[in-house]
Design a protein around this motif. Structure first.
Motif, PDB file in Angstrom:
ATOM      1  N   GLU A   1       0.832  -1.208   0.000  1.00 17.59           N
ATOM      2  CA  GLU A   1       0.000   0.000   0.000  1.00 17.59           C
ATOM      3  C   GLU A   1       0.870   1.263   0.000  1.00 17.59           C
ATOM      4  N   THR A   2       2.097   1.140  -0.474  1.00 18.22           N
ATOM      5  CA  THR A   2       3.010   2.288  -0.610  1.00 18.22           C
ATOM      6  C   THR A   2       3.073   3.137   0.659  1.00 18.22           C
ATOM      7  N   GLY A   3       3.051   2.435   1.780  1.00 19.29           N
ATOM      8  CA  GLY A   3       3.170   3.178   3.031  1.00 19.29           C
ATOM      9  C   GLY A   3       1.947   4.005   3.367  1.00 19.29           C
ATOM     10  N   ALA A   4       0.764   3.533   2.991  1.00 20.02           N
ATOM     11  CA  ALA A   4      -0.466   4.311   3.212  1.00 20.02           C
ATOM     12  C   ALA A   4      -0.729   4.564   4.691  1.00 20.02           C
ATOM     13  N   ILE A   5      -0.435   3.619   5.532  1.00 17.35           N
ATOM     14  CA  ILE A   5      -0.726   3.778   6.961  1.00 17.35           C
ATOM     15  C   ILE A   5       0.295   4.739   7.578  1.00 17.35           C
ATOM     16  N   GLU A   6       1.547   4.599   7.217  1.00 14.99           N
ATOM     17  CA  GLU A   6       2.542   5.565   7.684  1.00 14.99           C
ATOM     18  C   GLU A   6       2.187   6.963   7.175  1.00 14.99           C
ATOM     19  N   ALA A   7       1.662   7.038   5.964  1.00 16.39           N
ATOM     20  CA  ALA A   7       1.327   8.351   5.398  1.00 16.39           C
ATOM     21  C   ALA A   7       0.227   9.057   6.191  1.00 16.39           C
ATOM     22  N   ILE A   8      -0.591   8.298   6.911  1.00 13.72           N
ATOM     23  CA  ILE A   8      -1.551   8.971   7.812  1.00 13.72           C
ATOM     24  C   ILE A   8      -0.986   9.009   9.228  1.00 13.72           C
TER      25      ILE A   8
ATOM     26  N   ILE B   1       5.510  11.830  10.416  1.00 15.01           N
ATOM     27  CA  ILE B   1       5.613  12.818   9.332  1.00 15.01           C
ATOM     28  C   ILE B   1       5.374  12.140   7.976  1.00 15.01           C
ATOM     29  N   GLY B   2       4.903  10.892   8.012  1.00 11.21           N
ATOM     30  CA  GLY B   2       4.385  10.259   6.799  1.00 11.21           C
ATOM     31  C   GLY B   2       5.251   9.226   6.102  1.00 11.21           C
ATOM     32  N   HIS B   3       6.412   8.902   6.660  1.00 14.10           N
ATOM     33  CA  HIS B   3       7.317   8.051   5.897  1.00 14.10           C
ATOM     34  C   HIS B   3       7.499   6.657   6.499  1.00 14.10           C
TER      35      HIS B   3
END
Lengths: 347, 347, 347, 347
Positions: C91-98, D98-100
């Protein structure tokens, strides 16, 4: 050059440096779990008469605002603030960067007006697309405001009433809280803030500390897990006892308010002298920031000798609005020197 | 009840459903790497005469705005938009939720004014605390605007000039792009958008598709790695060919503009009739959204039979502003029925 | 070329397209407030025997995961998942992105193990720096898993017990929920999910819908203001009735499970044939994804005629792991054609 | 109680406090635009022989990591780090916040291995779903590492080679950079870091300053607009000259490295004594952190008189791993007292 640029130009109250010297080789636990933070937190809880509050120590003002707000809100919840609010104007979008929209209102004299906040929430509820709009949830106010005005007890009480009616939280940015409590027209005291706010900060950076902001959180849900979020934002100083120690010292013997009062008295001296010199004040400021219109001519000469913060030059009216800021460290002779020089230049 | 609530009340152009039926059991690769997306992208690049552009297909408007802007900006960069802008009002803080501040301007008739944008950037540069303020970087405009007005070619050119001078990007939200190009007073064409914008969308949801927005990106830096960000925001439809196929069909034989023109013609019929009935139009709308003041009495009766979008009731002036929206699917007999009923109620 | 690449290569169940045709010009309110969404929500609440649940309709899987998790967590709270979990890998880092950290565990057969989750939380509590670590808060599991395995009722019950003991939420990604319930070895039913999860999705995209995921939220705090957050992430389809209608149709007459069962039966036919051909299965898969080791030679020829998803080639062992995916639309003759061709190539 | 808990238990080098006393009433401009920050930045650029670098001063380590990384990456770009990395373990998910995404690797001895990083990027490229995965973009390493090991010049050079080949950035967290350069086995010098890294920090908090981290950025794109992002994250100290002054002092006469060397020498004394006492060291540590296995019995008695950081108790093996940390302020007599007491307890 003598500076009236801001209230964070000097170091700190000499008593604080002495304390730092005295304990320099003491070994203290890190990250706020030391005796000084504990002591200062207790002092604050006694001052504000709120033993159930949590007190945390942070480094700076923008940091305190963003960590506090991050801990309070769900993703869709928005911050209500006045257009001149520090979070809106001078934090490079720090609140948006943690995901929250600001609902910006004109307010009055740099302050939110309770009835207008109430109406904003009512309009949100009445809108058929209300879920397509960020949800008003937190009232951000600062005292003193960014234009140097202050909230009265009655104004805080009115906001509290709206907050209770509308399920809003109140956060007060007290970067200049001492100045707000010691202004000539002030009627708020330490307990005003614990009575009317869910959280508020007690600024140190601008009132005699090297650095440091104390954040008081009264709301229990807001208190929960706060230190996790503080750490996540890089906002727990490793040697937090440095802040605890500074607060425990400045809060002793009422020094916090005494230093703030000095800054205000110096500002009043400035404002009165400006008026005597025939200059027009910009705002109904009554604390340690004095905004005055300077003829461009005067301004261009004055700034060769003094430092202060000018706005954008207004060529049409041949003037510029300028902020002169006094602090706990402002010397009376420097104020007098400024006034004397202005008198000469205007002559 | 007949609805003028919006332009996404019905399904899609019948030709599209037929195509979906025809290829239902065809096996296509997922996530936009199919022949239909490829075909539609080529059609668009030909229409806008911009072979170097990248075209991506997304599902909805808010999604398109937030993914496009996420791909364009660094954390401190801000979006300039008008106060009525969709990103400001009706996306629940979607742009702030990806970290970016909106710099909101009053504009004129729902549109940004080039000189005002230029001045905003100048003021930012002139401010001594400019690094304490979010940096203006992207111009968000929509065409048609949220109040139904349209940008002229000259207005777009003026914004482009400012953008070039100030190192700004221009993003145009074209949720109603067809309506903008076929309004009575329109002078923009397909190539206007590729000429003046760095990126823009071509809305499908409100112009004959079941759903879908085509995003055109001309700026090479903006194009880079776009699909990663699209995926990260949950914005690549697994069966993206559904969107590709719909666009390839609607763009054929100029159907996209024909459907849009129909919506506008129905709106003009409405607006003219409103005026004939003695009602006052709210905005200088000229596309498929008609804003009109209704006496409260009329409104209360009318809404028992028709659906439209009222604003907040204005008791003082005994009126309410109401939006009547027409679409590719609006039937002339329904327009006439509405007018006839209003005539009766006003009699 | 015949494709076994995934379970979203074709359009949708023919009954659904017929329904779309039938209501194409019906006027429906937007954004999920229509009768079809209401009807489908009711069908789901009856199936899962949970009238107090909230049901929302979203477009895709990554979107559903990120919106659901955004609505559940405070900033410092983390997601526990298995290393192969979709949120971790694809998910291309979708959870980290939020903003949320993933706490990744090896698990077993693509599944989280209850005792290991319990230990992870205990280790967090025991750590003297626990506030310097993201706080475990939400269990993310998927059924079927990304490697095609399934959770038993007992495994879900064990996770629930840990969740209750540790104050964790359980979110189950049911992109392939139908397949999980109709696998040969499955013992879960509709009510298993409402009994053990705080929220879960019922996937449509991979089981006979054009697109769409239904999200069920049982936890009341999680339900609150969900639509705001859904809108903020660009995740409410304007014409949401398209999803409501599809679900109301596929849930009728048990079609949802019948289509899923077909996919599983086709996969079993494949797996049995692979074994008969002397090939080794990679995983103990038992649903609609079959992972098998192909000799490189076979692979290179086979992929000229069939589409499937190979992993990275393993030159040392002269083989590649390959996923063959069947779906509601897979034709038995295509399965047989694949097996026949493999037989010839291996001969 | 004597503490070996960490290297930030005491205040600061006495020379620094003297300087703070001396300039306490000097008026300095805020936010890093003062002569001390300028002076310290120049000293650093000379030491590292990189006049084109930008130097910024921040307050703490987590803050420095998150601001630096926020300035470097687009939303879909990920950080490669070792599992024990500070950003992965002890920053409460600051980077995810910070989203990464972090791409976590086992590494070797707490260090990333160049070939493994190279392979990770190759695997990403080879994956057919590469756009569904966060894109490897920035290498995060720390020196010393979190387990006290150090990178050799050759190891840094190897990572640089991979970074150049793969278009990756290298960021080195130098919270304990002094310790890394003065370890017994160290072969890196000041210029090693400017040669091999795109950005790195020079830690002050753990090496004789009250607080402060200097961030060096060599990469021009990374430098751009850095102060905006620093401000946005609440990471510019109002009285930044406090940090500038401290660095200008500690960098004078090589004091930075002398203090660090002292900490290492004390650690070596500890490690040698532990071995003489028959205890087993946990890690091949060679800097100011010594990890040793203590029998539980010894541990329970020792911790009544000394403070150090134990891991989770390992009942099975009747031992606990414990970290003893020395610093610029560690007194030799305290080390000797600890060893003496252990000797007695073990007797």
């Amino acid at each position: 050059m003598i500076s009236f640029a801001n209230d964070y130009s000097e170091g700190c109250a000499p008593e604080i440096l002495d304390r730092l010297q005295a304990i320099n080789f003491e070994q203290n636990p890190g990250y706020g779990e030391d005796k000084y933070c504990l002591e200062a937190a207790e002092q604050i809880k006694q001052l504000i008469e709120s033993p159930e509050s949590a007190v945390h120590f942070l480094v700076g003002g923008t940091q305190t605002n963003l960590v506090a707000i991050a801990a309070a809100l769900r993703p869709h919840e928005a911050v209500i603030c006045v257009d001149t609010g520090h979070v809106n104007v001078h934090e490079t979008g720090a609140i948006e960067a943690i995901g929250h929209k600001l609902l910006v209102m004109p307010g009055r004299d740099g302050k939110l007006v309770a009835e207008e906040v109430d109406q904003l929430v009512q309009d949100h509820i009445d809108d058929i697309s209300f879920e397509h709009m960020a949800k008003p949830r937190l009232i951000y106010i600062s005292n003193t405001t960014e234009i140097g005005t202050i909230y009265s007890e009655a104004e805080l009480a009115a906001l509290r009433e709206v907050a209770d009616k509308r399920d809003l939280l109140i956060y007060l940015d007290g970067a200049r809280l001492g100045s707000a409590m010691t202004a000539k027209t002030a009627d708020t005291t330490w307990t005003s803030y614990s009575r009317y706010c869910d959280a508020f900060s007690i600024g140190g950076t601008k009132n005699g500390l090297l650095f440091g902001e104390a954040l008081v959180i009264k709301d229990p849900a807001w208190q929960k897990d706060f230190r996790y979020i503080q750490k996540q934002k890089g906002a727990i100083l490793a040697k937090s006892w440095l802040i605890g120690l500074q607060y425990s010292e400045i809060l002793r013997d009422d020094k916090y308010l005494k230093y703030a009062a000095h800054a205000n008295r110096m500002a009043e001296r400035l404002a009165e002298s400006f008026v005597e010199l025939g200059l027009e004040l910009v705002d109904p400021a009554c604390s340690n920031q004095t905004f005055v219109y300077l003829p461009l001519d005067l301004h261009h000469k004055l700034r060769e000798e003094f430092i202060y913060e000018p706005g954008l030059e207004d060529a049409k009216n041949n003037r510029v609005s300028a902020r002169f800021c006094t602090s706990w460290a402002t010397k009376k002779e420097n104020v007098d020197q400024l006034i004397q020089r202005m008198k000469e230049l205007l002559a």
